[in-house]
Design a protein around this motif. Structure first.
Motif, short mmCIF file in Angstrom:
data_model
loop_
_atom_site.label_atom_id
_atom_site.label_comp_id
_atom_site.label_asym_id
_atom_site.label_seq_id
_atom_site.Cartn_x
_atom_site.Cartn_y
_atom_site.Cartn_z
N MET A 1 0.81 -1.22 0.00
CA MET A 1 0.00 0.00 0.00
C MET A 1 0.84 1.27 0.00
O MET A 1 0.34 2.34 -0.33
N TYR A 2 2.13 1.21 0.37
CA TYR A 2 2.94 2.41 0.43
C TYR A 2 3.13 2.96 -0.97
O TYR A 2 3.75 2.35 -1.84
N SER A 3 2.59 4.15 -1.18
CA SER A 3 2.60 4.80 -2.50
C SER A 3 2.06 3.87 -3.58
O SER A 3 2.48 3.90 -4.73
N ARG A 4 1.07 3.04 -3.19
CA ARG A 4 0.40 2.13 -4.12
C ARG A 4 1.40 1.29 -4.91
O ARG A 4 1.28 1.12 -6.13
N GLY A 5 2.39 0.76 -4.19
CA GLY A 5 3.34 -0.15 -4.82
C GLY A 5 4.67 0.47 -5.18
O GLY A 5 5.65 -0.25 -5.42
N GLU A 6 4.75 1.79 -5.22
CA GLU A 6 6.01 2.43 -5.61
C GLU A 6 7.13 2.18 -4.61
O GLU A 6 8.30 2.06 -4.99
N SER A 7 6.80 2.08 -3.33
CA SER A 7 7.83 1.79 -2.34
C SER A 7 8.48 0.45 -2.61
O SER A 7 9.71 0.33 -2.58
N GLU A 8 7.67 -0.57 -2.90
CA GLU A 8 8.22 -1.88 -3.21
C GLU A 8 9.12 -1.82 -4.45
O GLU A 8 10.21 -2.41 -4.47
N ARG A 9 8.67 -1.12 -5.46
CA ARG A 9 9.45 -1.04 -6.70
C ARG A 9 10.79 -0.36 -6.46
O ARG A 9 11.84 -0.84 -6.92
N ILE A 10 10.78 0.76 -5.74
CA ILE A 10 12.02 1.49 -5.48
C ILE A 10 12.97 0.66 -4.63
O ILE A 10 14.18 0.59 -4.90
N LEU A 11 12.43 0.00 -3.60
CA LEU A 11 13.28 -0.85 -2.77
C LEU A 11 13.89 -1.99 -3.58
O LEU A 11 15.09 -2.27 -3.49
N GLY A 12 13.06 -2.62 -4.41
CA GLY A 12 13.57 -3.71 -5.23
C GLY A 12 14.67 -3.26 -6.17
O GLY A 12 15.70 -3.93 -6.33
N ASP A 13 14.46 -2.11 -6.80
CA ASP A 13 15.47 -1.57 -7.72
C ASP A 13 16.76 -1.24 -6.98
O ASP A 13 17.87 -1.51 -7.46
N ALA A 14 16.61 -0.65 -5.79
CA ALA A 14 17.80 -0.27 -5.02
C ALA A 14 18.60 -1.50 -4.59
O ALA A 14 19.83 -1.52 -4.68
N LEU A 15 17.91 -2.53 -4.15
CA LEU A 15 18.60 -3.73 -3.67
C LEU A 15 19.14 -4.59 -4.80
O LEU A 15 19.99 -5.46 -4.57
N SER A 16 18.69 -4.35 -6.02
CA SER A 16 19.20 -5.12 -7.15
C SER A 16 20.68 -4.84 -7.40
O SER A 16 21.35 -5.61 -8.09
#
Length: 325
Positions: free
Chosen positions: A58-73
């Protein structure tokens, strides 16, 4: 950095979990960081030895997950421990995009995996209790996801202890995966979890990762300076958490006093208090500032005597339970 075993999972996590609610789209909340700043926080967290990250769909309707995933990649995924959550409705026109039914969990879990860019999530947590879905259905669905390799462990977030006990009993009775962590509301200004939940989690060896360890900023500066607008909240949101009620102002003053005596920041005193609690594994520290993240890590080196702990705790009085549905 210090590390600890998260409950019965066997996973070694940093004593600080970086909360990623602040990553995403400022249109969702005006204090939210855009992608570049969010990635900078992740980079600094990794440099500081943090290996534990918590987000939610729910954080920013999924944007938080996307940003975290990209950063950890950019790092070795095997070295990171990622937790996310699901429950709240993701799309206004789709009631099945929320809740803990089999349909909701399966479709929203897959969406979280896609955004994170991961095959397996280390820890998946129902964000709240679903009164419309039997807990047996939810647990069977999560158990299936573990067996498919989509999840490694499951945990829970804010609920009544009788609900948490029902969930654990249901898992034991049916031979299903158990909730191994509890993400609950706990800080110096909100200690209602000490009555039932924390004794129960200790008995069950459940890992505890409190949210809002700094009481939405109420433990970071003198109460005279508190202003709901400056915190980026509406008055309605602030009213849901009566942090300065029933002794809260005096607790805040004592945190300020100790911080001045020790030449520390108030947030460091508040976090040091949490780090002394045996029931707590890793507070979820959310921040929009690299400096504040560094302050949180330095708080691991702060020692509080038994008398100082008692001094901080003494003014507290019961407040209305908040965080549960």
């Amino acid at each position: 950095m210090e590390y600890t075993t998260l409950g019965d999972t066997g996973i070694e996590v940093s004593r600080i979990c970086l909360g990623c609610m602040s990553f995403g789209d400022p249109e969702w909340r005006d204090w939210v960081l855009e992608e570049e700043a969010g990635k900078a926080l992740v980079d600094r967290a990794v440099e500081l030895g943090i290996n534990f990250f918590d987000t939610a769909n729910m954080y920013s309707r999924g944007e938080s997950e996307r940003i975290l995933g990209d950063a950890l990649s950019e790092y070795d995924r095997r070295e990171m421990v990622v937790a996310t959550k699901g429950f709240f409705q993701m799309r206004e026109d789709d009631p099945n995009s929320g809740g803990l039914s089999r349909k909701a969990i399966e479709q929203e879990l897959q969406a979280s995996l896609d955004r994170l860019g991961m095959d397996t999530i280390d820890l998946y947590q129902p964000h709240r209790w679903d009164y419309d879905t039997p807990i047996e259905t939810t647990l069977r669905t999560l158990d299936d996801a573990v067996r498919r390799g989509q999840l490694r462990h499951i945990g829970a977030s804010s609920m009544w202890v009788h609900q948490f006990a029902e969930a654990l009993h249901t898992s034991d009775r049916l031979g299903l995966e158990r909730f191994e962590t509890m993400q609950n509301h706990y800080n110096l200004l909100y200690r209602e979890e000490e009555r039932d939940m924390l004794p129960y989690t200790r008995k069950q060896n459940v890992g505890v990762m409190p949210w809002s360890p700094l009481a939405r900023g109420f433990l970071t500066r003198p109460h005279e300076e508190q202003d709901a607008t400056a915190r980026g909240q509406s008055e309605t949101e602030a009213d849901r958490h009566p942090y300065l009620a029933n002794g809260g102002r005096e607790v805040n003053e004592r945190v300020e006093e100790l911080a001045e005596e020790k030449d520390l920041k108030m947030a460091q005193i508040a976090l040091a208090w949490l780090f002394t609690k045996d029931a707590v594994d890793a507070p979820i520290v959310g921040t929009t500032s690299v400096e504040h993240l560094e302050d949180a890590v330095e708080a691991l080196d702060v020692s509080l005597s038994a008398s100082e702990m008692a001094y901080l705790e003494e003014p507290y009085q019961p407040v209305e339970v908040s965080g549960h549905r």
